[in-house]
Design a protein around this motif. Sequence first.
Motif, mmCIF file in Angstrom:
data_model
loop_
_atom_site.group_PDB
_atom_site.id
_atom_site.type_symbol
_atom_site.label_atom_id
_atom_site.label_comp_id
_atom_site.label_asym_id
_atom_site.label_seq_id
_atom_site.Cartn_x
_atom_site.Cartn_y
_atom_site.Cartn_z
ATOM 1 N N GLY A 65 0.608 -1.119 0.123
ATOM 2 C CA GLY A 65 -0.027 0.046 -0.083
ATOM 3 C C GLY A 65 0.918 1.239 0.100
ATOM 4 N N GLY A 66 2.312 1.155 -0.276
ATOM 5 C CA GLY A 66 2.990 2.184 -0.120
ATOM 6 C C GLY A 66 3.304 2.785 -1.646
ATOM 7 N N ASP A 67 4.057 3.782 -1.803
ATOM 8 C CA ASP A 67 4.559 4.417 -2.990
ATOM 9 C C ASP A 67 5.695 3.867 -3.690
ATOM 10 N N PRO A 68 5.572 2.962 -4.673
ATOM 11 C CA PRO A 68 6.819 2.420 -5.254
ATOM 12 C C PRO A 68 7.836 3.392 -5.786
ATOM 13 N N SER A 69 7.473 4.676 -6.016
ATOM 14 C CA SER A 69 8.354 5.713 -6.469
ATOM 15 C C SER A 69 9.155 6.136 -5.308
ATOM 16 N N LYS A 70 8.937 5.603 -3.994
ATOM 17 C CA LYS A 70 10.197 5.720 -3.024
ATOM 18 C C LYS A 70 11.253 4.894 -3.096
ATOM 19 N N SER A 71 11.157 3.967 -3.928
ATOM 20 C CA SER A 71 12.224 2.949 -4.014
ATOM 21 C C SER A 71 13.172 3.580 -5.173
ATOM 22 N N GLN A 72 14.135 3.966 -5.123
ATOM 23 C CA GLN A 72 14.971 4.728 -6.128
ATOM 24 C C GLN A 72 16.386 4.141 -6.265
#
Length: 314
Positions: free
Chosen positions: A136-143
């Motif tokens: 349920g998180g934001d995948p764009s936070k994995s960079q």
Amino acid sequence: MAAGLFLTTAAQAADGVVKVTPLGSHDGEFCVLDRAMVFEDPDGTRILYDAGRTVAGPDDPRLGDIDVVLLSHVHGDHLGDKRIEKVNQGGCGSPEFPVATTPRSNTVEIALKKQATLLTGSEMPAFLGAKLKAAGGDPSKSQLVRFGASKTVGGVTITTVPAVHSNGVSPAFLTGALSDHLSEAGVSVYVGPPTGYVLTFSNGLVTYLSGDTGITAEQKLVVRDHYGARLVVMNIGDTYTTGPTEAAYVINDLIKPASVIPSHANEPATEGGKVKEGTRTATFRDAVQVPVHIPLSGRTLAFNGMGQCVGGCD
């Protein structure tokens, strides 16, 4: 006035110290599966490195705010296939890890709740981003940050450097038929090469985090000659990473920093906060020609821009 304020803030950062706090399984000790450390820049930016199993999830009171989570590779003792419930459970050589964190992982659960950027190299960002999305998180936070590139978060510039190790995802971190088939075959999924990190803090301190690695030419050519690392966090555990004498060679002959913090010793290295003789940690300490600062859990070390320990030192 704005320009003057900026100059004052920059000067304060340059004069400040970087705080390094190990988060191990037992307060005041350096224990068998301790990997996790929090780095705090003078501007307050906070970075968690290799949470592993000894951080009691995102609600661990030792964590505080976390802006960035770094992961050197996806093995369970770094990604976190299980974790402590609280500190000081079991022995330093046999901590208790009663909380299972697969398939999500301790690292992802921490990054998710802290709303931190999960910064990794190779093919890890897509794998971790999918886990954030599934939770349920934001995948764009994995960079992503790859070799030779960099990202700046707050006052800290971060890059990845090569590590010589493996980087297979255990089937326990996967779900469904794929997990079953891989488990039956005894193989894992590869997510690109493992990494180390070089962090450049706002006070000028350059720090090398070795990750799990053997001896590499890049430790001289890249870490020392290009980046000029002055503080090193060096794995010494043998079998899986550099052994203590090999790690001492990296420090004495290849990088030549001002200070070193041993890591990943794979042993109960201390008792009562003192290094036990006959351990790999003692062998490394005695072989190294620069100050060695033992990562006692919960004890904060402070380093100036030249890599010299100025607070909490041995």
